[in-house]
Design a protein around this motif. Structure first.
Motif, PDB file in Angstrom:
ATOM      1  N   HIS A   1     -85.048  73.659  91.731  1.00 18.16           N
ATOM      2  CA  HIS A   1     -84.233  72.914  92.606  1.00 18.16           C
ATOM      3  C   HIS A   1     -83.468  73.798  93.698  1.00 18.16           C
ATOM      4  N   LEU A   2     -82.907  74.954  93.209  1.00 10.11           N
ATOM      5  CA  LEU A   2     -82.199  75.869  93.899  1.00 10.11           C
ATOM      6  C   LEU A   2     -83.518  76.696  95.019  1.00 10.11           C
ATOM      7  N   LYS A   3     -84.498  76.764  94.344  1.00 12.66           N
ATOM      8  CA  LYS A   3     -85.646  77.604  95.039  1.00 12.66           C
ATOM      9  C   LYS A   3     -86.018  76.445  96.679  1.00 12.66           C
ATOM     10  N   ASN A   4     -85.725  75.123  96.269  1.00 12.17           N
ATOM     11  CA  ASN A   4     -86.005  74.141  97.288  1.00 12.17           C
ATOM     12  C   ASN A   4     -84.755  73.853  97.912  1.00 12.17           C
ATOM     13  N   GLY A   5     -83.736  74.725  97.993  1.00 10.53           N
ATOM     14  CA  GLY A   5     -82.584  74.476  98.720  1.00 10.53           C
ATOM     15  C   GLY A   5     -81.846  73.294  98.343  1.00 10.53           C
ATOM     16  N   HIS A   6     -81.882  73.047  97.272  1.00 10.97           N
ATOM     17  CA  HIS A   6     -81.034  71.800  96.720  1.00 10.97           C
ATOM     18  C   HIS A   6     -79.583  71.997  96.213  1.00 10.97           C
ATOM     19  N   VAL A   7     -78.832  71.283  95.903  1.00 13.78           N
ATOM     20  CA  VAL A   7     -77.382  71.216  95.260  1.00 13.78           C
ATOM     21  C   VAL A   7     -77.788  71.137  93.858  1.00 13.78           C
ATOM     22  N   VAL A   8     -77.374  71.913  92.923  1.00 15.92           N
ATOM     23  CA  VAL A   8     -77.461  71.795  91.259  1.00 15.92           C
ATOM     24  C   VAL A   8     -76.026  71.672  90.794  1.00 15.92           C
ATOM     25  N   GLY A   9     -75.813  70.687  89.842  1.00 18.32           N
ATOM     26  CA  GLY A   9     -74.464  70.351  89.450  1.00 18.32           C
ATOM     27  C   GLY A   9     -74.318  70.781  88.180  1.00 18.32           C
ATOM     28  N   ILE A  10     -73.569  71.653  87.683  1.00 18.71           N
ATOM     29  CA  ILE A  10     -73.382  72.017  86.387  1.00 18.71           C
ATOM     30  C   ILE A  10     -71.821  72.141  85.877  1.00 18.71           C
ATOM     31  N   PHE A  11     -71.535  71.687  84.963  1.00 14.11           N
ATOM     32  CA  PHE A  11     -70.220  71.759  84.491  1.00 14.11           C
ATOM     33  C   PHE A  11     -70.072  72.938  83.653  1.00 14.11           C
ATOM     34  N   PRO A  12     -69.665  73.916  84.082  1.00 14.97           N
ATOM     35  CA  PRO A  12     -69.729  75.406  83.411  1.00 14.97           C
ATOM     36  C   PRO A  12     -69.212  75.422  82.053  1.00 14.97           C
ATOM     37  N   GLU A  13     -68.254  74.569  81.694  1.00 14.90           N
ATOM     38  CA  GLU A  13     -67.796  74.462  80.213  1.00 14.90           C
ATOM     39  C   GLU A  13     -68.806  73.889  79.121  1.00 14.90           C
ATOM     40  N   GLY A  14     -69.563  73.314  79.724  1.00 14.23           N
ATOM     41  CA  GLY A  14     -70.687  72.722  78.844  1.00 14.23           C
ATOM     42  C   GLY A  14     -70.347  71.243  78.244  1.00 14.23           C
ATOM     43  N   THR A  15     -68.997  70.929  78.278  1.00 14.58           N
ATOM     44  CA  THR A  15     -68.885  69.615  77.599  1.00 14.58           C
ATOM     45  C   THR A  15     -67.308  69.460  78.252  1.00 14.58           C
ATOM     46  N   ARG A  16     -67.124  68.229  78.021  1.00 13.25           N
ATOM     47  CA  ARG A  16     -65.619  67.534  78.485  1.00 13.25           C
ATOM     48  C   ARG A  16     -64.452  68.580  77.671  1.00 13.25           C
ATOM     49  N   SER A  17     -63.600  68.687  78.273  1.00 11.32           N
ATOM     50  CA  SER A  17     -62.308  69.188  77.639  1.00 11.32           C
ATOM     51  C   SER A  17     -61.351  67.954  76.961  1.00 11.32           C
ATOM     52  N   LYS A  18     -61.047  68.131  75.812  1.00  8.74           N
ATOM     53  CA  LYS A  18     -60.461  67.154  75.422  1.00  8.74           C
ATOM     54  C   LYS A  18     -58.938  67.091  75.398  1.00  8.74           C
ATOM     55  N   THR A  19     -58.422  68.343  75.991  1.00 12.56           N
ATOM     56  CA  THR A  19     -57.099  68.816  76.323  1.00 12.56           C
ATOM     57  C   THR A  19     -56.849  68.624  77.829  1.00 12.56           C
ATOM     58  N   GLY A  20     -57.836  68.775  78.370  1.00 16.39           N
ATOM     59  CA  GLY A  20     -57.737  69.183  80.188  1.00 16.39           C
ATOM     60  C   GLY A  20     -57.617  70.533  80.398  1.00 16.39           C
ATOM     61  N   GLU A  21     -57.625  71.096  79.040  1.00 15.38           N
ATOM     62  CA  GLU A  21     -57.257  72.798  79.454  1.00 15.38           C
ATOM     63  C   GLU A  21     -58.732  73.269  79.965  1.00 15.38           C
ATOM     64  N   LEU A  22     -58.758  74.182  80.801  1.00 15.94           N
ATOM     65  CA  LEU A  22     -60.207  74.932  80.957  1.00 15.94           C
ATOM     66  C   LEU A  22     -60.717  75.719  79.774  1.00 15.94           C
ATOM     67  N   GLN A  23     -62.001  75.686  79.657  1.00 15.70           N
ATOM     68  CA  GLN A  23     -62.561  76.478  78.501  1.00 15.70           C
ATOM     69  C   GLN A  23     -63.441  77.466  79.161  1.00 15.70           C
TER      70      GLN A  23
END
Length: 192
Positions: free
Chosen positions: A100-122
């Motif tokens: 996707h990146l090679k084709n100039g697209h936008v890739v969406g990733i949540f860098p923490e890998g999962t939702r934060s249960k507390t709202g604090e960054l992981q």
């Protein structure tokens, strides 16, 4: 076509049930590959980010969502999402993202890998660091703040692109990936 129909339906719905406030549209590159990296506080994050973002996003999504054949069809064919097996080095997902990146697209990733249960960054998972360098794509940090209660405010702040050119054409160590991940999470923290 399905993506854009879904985008405008979701945009209409979220503007009815929430007060959406977006800052930083000017930071979105008009073209070329980018990796968007929002913090992750709710299952509503992907559709809301997809609805308000000006370019089409190909989201990396947890493999469990693709078990239902109907949901898999909608996610893959309609929305362009692709599965990733969390907690592993999923080479298939990395190859799809790099394509996707090679084709100039936008890739969406949540860098923490999962939702934060507390709202604090992981901590950031190493995959986002690897993709940024191998995909030669800047990272666009995004901060989301909301309780996601009915009629509450959802504030989305889009930061400036982060470039990791200094890591191009060098052997990427685990410490390099950790440093890139820390930089990304630091930039997200400034937005929330």
């Amino acid at each position: 076509m399905f993506y854009y129909i879904a985008k405008y339906i979701v945009l209409f719905i979220i503007n009815v049930i929430f007060r959406i406030e977006v800052e930083g549209y000017e930071n979105i590159p008009k073209d070329g590959p980018i990796i968007i990296c929002p913090n992750h506080i709710s299952f509503l994050d992907p559709p809301i980010i997809g609805a308000v973002f000006t370019r089409r996003i190909f989201f990396m999504a947890k493999a469990e969502l693709f078990k239902n054949p109907i949901f898999k069809f909608v996610l893959s064919n309609g929305l362009g999402a692709f599965p990733v097996k969390r907690g592993t080095s999923d080479l298939a997902a990395i190859k799809i993202a790099l394509n996707h990146l090679k084709n100039g697209h936008v890739v969406g990733i949540f860098p923490e890998g999962t939702r934060s249960k507390t709202g604090e960054l992981q901590k950031a998972e190493p995959g986002v660091s690897l993709l940024s360098v191998k995909g030669k794509a800047p990272v666009l940090p995004i901060g989301i703040k909301s309780t996601y209660k009915l009629f509450s405010k959802v504030v989305i702040k889009i930061g400036k692109p982060i470039y990791f050119d200094e890591y191009q054409n060098v052997h990427l160590t685990s410490q390099d990936m950790a440093n890139i991940g820390e930089k990304i999470m630091f930039e997200i923290s400034k937005l929330i």
